[in-house]
Design an enzyme around this catalytic site. Structure first.
Site, PDB file in Angstrom:
ATOM      1  N   HIS A 174      -1.166  22.892 -36.466  1.00 43.84           N
ATOM      2  CA  HIS A 174      -1.647  22.230 -37.692  1.00 43.84           C
ATOM      3  C   HIS A 174      -0.986  22.854 -38.911  1.00 43.84           C
ATOM      4  O   HIS A 174      -1.070  24.069 -39.132  1.00 43.84           O
ATOM      5  CB  HIS A 174      -3.171  22.319 -37.768  1.00 43.84           C
ATOM      6  N   GLU A 177      -2.341  25.590 -41.366  1.00 45.83           N
ATOM      7  CA  GLU A 177      -2.931  26.791 -40.766  1.00 45.83           C
ATOM      8  C   GLU A 177      -1.888  27.915 -40.709  1.00 45.83           C
ATOM      9  O   GLU A 177      -1.527  28.433 -39.649  1.00 45.83           O
ATOM     10  CB  GLU A 177      -3.541  26.423 -39.409  1.00 45.83           C
ATOM     11  N   HIS A 309      -5.233  28.758 -34.155  1.00 46.20           N
ATOM     12  CA  HIS A 309      -5.565  27.841 -35.256  1.00 46.20           C
ATOM     13  C   HIS A 309      -6.346  28.619 -36.310  1.00 46.20           C
ATOM     14  O   HIS A 309      -6.703  29.759 -36.122  1.00 46.20           O
ATOM     15  CB  HIS A 309      -6.469  26.705 -34.753  1.00 46.20           C
ATOM     16  N   GLU A 382      -9.745  30.109 -33.274  1.00 42.99           N
ATOM     17  CA  GLU A 382      -9.808  29.696 -34.682  1.00 42.99           C
ATOM     18  C   GLU A 382      -9.951  30.979 -35.487  1.00 42.99           C
ATOM     19  O   GLU A 382     -10.979  31.663 -35.393  1.00 42.99           O
ATOM     20  CB  GLU A 382     -11.016  28.778 -34.936  1.00 42.99           C
TER      21      GLU A 382
HETATM   22  O1  3K0 Z   1      -9.825  22.560 -28.777  1.00 42.44           O
HETATM   23  C1  3K0 Z   1     -10.367  22.340 -29.865  1.00 42.44           C
HETATM   24  O2  3K0 Z   1     -11.598  22.150 -30.015  1.00 42.44           O
HETATM   25  C2  3K0 Z   1      -9.470  22.276 -31.054  1.00 42.44           C
HETATM   26  C3  3K0 Z   1     -10.133  22.529 -32.372  1.00 42.44           C
HETATM   27  C4  3K0 Z   1      -9.192  22.252 -33.522  1.00 42.44           C
HETATM   28  C5  3K0 Z   1      -8.830  20.761 -33.510  1.00 42.44           C
HETATM   29  O3  3K0 Z   1      -7.716  20.445 -33.098  1.00 42.44           O
HETATM   30  O4  3K0 Z   1      -9.671  19.947 -33.899  1.00 42.44           O
HETATM   31  N1  3K0 Z   1      -9.802  22.599 -34.791  1.00 42.44           N
HETATM   32  S1  3K0 Z   1      -8.902  22.618 -36.152  1.00 42.44           S
HETATM   33  O5  3K0 Z   1      -8.188  21.373 -36.241  1.00 42.44           O
HETATM   34  O6  3K0 Z   1      -9.793  22.817 -37.285  1.00 42.44           O
HETATM   35  N2  3K0 Z   1      -7.921  23.833 -36.113  1.00 42.44           N
HETATM   36 ZN    ZN Z   2      -5.915  23.627 -36.086  1.00 45.19          ZN
END
Ligand code: 3K0
Ligand code: ZN
Length: 436
Positions: A174, A177, A309, A382
């Protein structure tokens, strides 16, 4: 992204953000920017309710009790309102210019310690030059705009003939990030410095192969800082035919249960647009192809992985596509090993451990693919901060050293467990008795 601190901190979010972002630039405008903003949403308390919010096409960025922060366009925000929730627009990304004129293609002056793509590549090349017998670089492919996507291999010359268990670290799917690229640079520095001086690092590099893909989404990262101010950009920079909306959410484009379960969007304007097909994003295809090359004689050499992330301070494991703890391809023992090592890593870095779908349903994520398709024990971290009030996607550069070092022990734990993840639940004999 978890309802772990209802009340206090969450209540302060709006007030602190308002003060943080005086003079903040408009969010996510510009070519294909689409005019997205962050909003605080009050109301959704359960994973199912958060999944319904995400189904509007918003990305869910953090969760505190029944208050969540999302990134969304105005229409998506209206749809969230229509679900019965209170939706308040938050200020844009922080102004870190220090009063100076923004310089295109650089981080804002106060965040200059963050590395642009070129700076990160230069630092990696210098690290490899300083440790040529420990590290090497492969260009594994190119991004949509043609930037090199690299994998750095780190292992010692000891045990040269052995099929050392391999561990993969991926960073920066992302765009906004940026702290995750710093995490990759930190790991490379630690491995370079620690080999021969730190017994844990030395033992691991003698007995494992580490692969670090420091920047999966270089185009998105560069776009996010192209004006010299932050744009709050998430996706890659691939155009979508028939639409002016740019970009695919890389972490919804992996080829396992792609588009299966309402955990991604088919609309190009969505923050979680899944792409026109699995692996349609070149960056995903490049990394997936690389992982497939590590299957040698029918056996995947990569045993474990972390995809870094930000933000929310979480350690997560699969699956994201179902709320169930176990599913076809994920047994109780698999789940228990995931959870045991995940909780142990979380105990060391102070993050919250949980299954990915405890947040909301996702489909087409890297972790679901790495486990579901390749049987790699894959976690998502995260990183810092835990809340939007602490800077959200844009924590100040002053935290880089502390927040990357915070994951040192967790990373070493994963390396130490990687040869037999089932040892953590006392089932080494059953699963790992033949040479792995
Ligand atoms: O595997 C996951 O739950 C990924 C969480 C990730 C996403 O892709 O939604 N969270 S983020 O976008 O806030 N980094
Ligand atoms: Zn992310």
């Amino acid at each position: 992204m978890r309802p772990r601190s209802p009340g206090g901190r969450a209540a302060a979010t709006v007030a602190v953000l308002l003060s943080l972002a005086l003079a903040a630039p408009a969010a996510a405008r510009g070519p294909g920017g689409g005019g997205t903003h962050e909003y605080e949403v009050t109301g959704p308390r359960t994973a199912a309710q958060r999944t319904a919010v995400a189904a509007t096409g918003a990305s869910v960025d953090s969760i505190h009790g029944d208050r969540i922060v999302i990134t969304a366009g105005a229409e998506q925000a209206d749809r969230v309102r229509a679900l019965g929730h209170r939706v308040v627009r938050l200020p844009g990304p922080p102004d870190r210019s220090g009063g100076r004129q923004p310089k295109p293609h650089t981080f804002p002056a106060q965040d200059a310690k963050y590395h642009t793509y070129a700076e990160a590549m230069a630092e990696i090349d210098a690290g490899i030059a300083a440790h040529p017998s420990l590290m090497s670089k492969q260009v594994i492919g190119r991004s949509h705009e043609g930037r090199d996507i690299i994998a750095v291999k780190v292992t010692s010359g000891v045990n040269p003939g052995a099929a050392k268990p391999e561990v993969l670290f991926t960073h920066h799917q992302h765009a906004r990030e940026h702290l995750t690229v710093e995490m990759a640079l930190y790991l490379l520095k630690e491995f370079g410095k620690g080999y021969g001086t730190d017994s844990r690092v030395t033992k691991m590099l003698d007995n494992r192969v580490v692969w670090i893909v420091p920047d999966v989404n270089p185009d998105g990262g560069e776009f996010d800082i192209a004006t010299g101010s932050y744009r709050n950009w998430r996706k890659n920079r691939q155009p979508n035919s028939g639409s002016s909306n740019v970009g695919t959410d890389l972490n919804r484009n992996w080829n396992y249960k792609w588009a299966c379960c309402g955990g991604s969007s088919g609309s190009t304007g969505s923050e979680t647009y899944r792409g026109r097909a699995a692996e349609s994003a070149p960056e995903v295809k490049v990394v997936a192809d690389f992982v497939r090359t590590r299957k040698i004689d029918g056996k995947q050499r990569i045993k474990a992985a972390i995809d870094f992330h930000t933000y929310s301070e979480l350690v997560m494991w699969p699956f994201g596509w179902t709320y169930d703890d176990t599913a076809p391809g994920l047994t109780q023992d698999d789940h228990d090993a995931f959870a045991k090592v995940g909780k142990s890593m979380a105990a060391s870095n102070g993050y919250t451990p949980e299954q990915s779908s405890d947040l909301y349903i996702t489909d087409g994520t890297i972790d679901d693919w790495l486990w579901g398709d390749q049987k790699i024990f894959a976690y998502t971290f995260e990183m810092y901060p835990s809340s939007a009030a602490q800077g959200g996607f844009y924590p100040p550069a002053s935290v880089i050293d502390r927040e990357t070092a915070r994951n040192r022990d967790a990373v070493l734990q994963l390396l130490e467990n990687a040869d037999c993840m089932y040892r953590s639940i006392g089932k080494e004999q059953q699963y790992c008795s033949t040479a792995e």
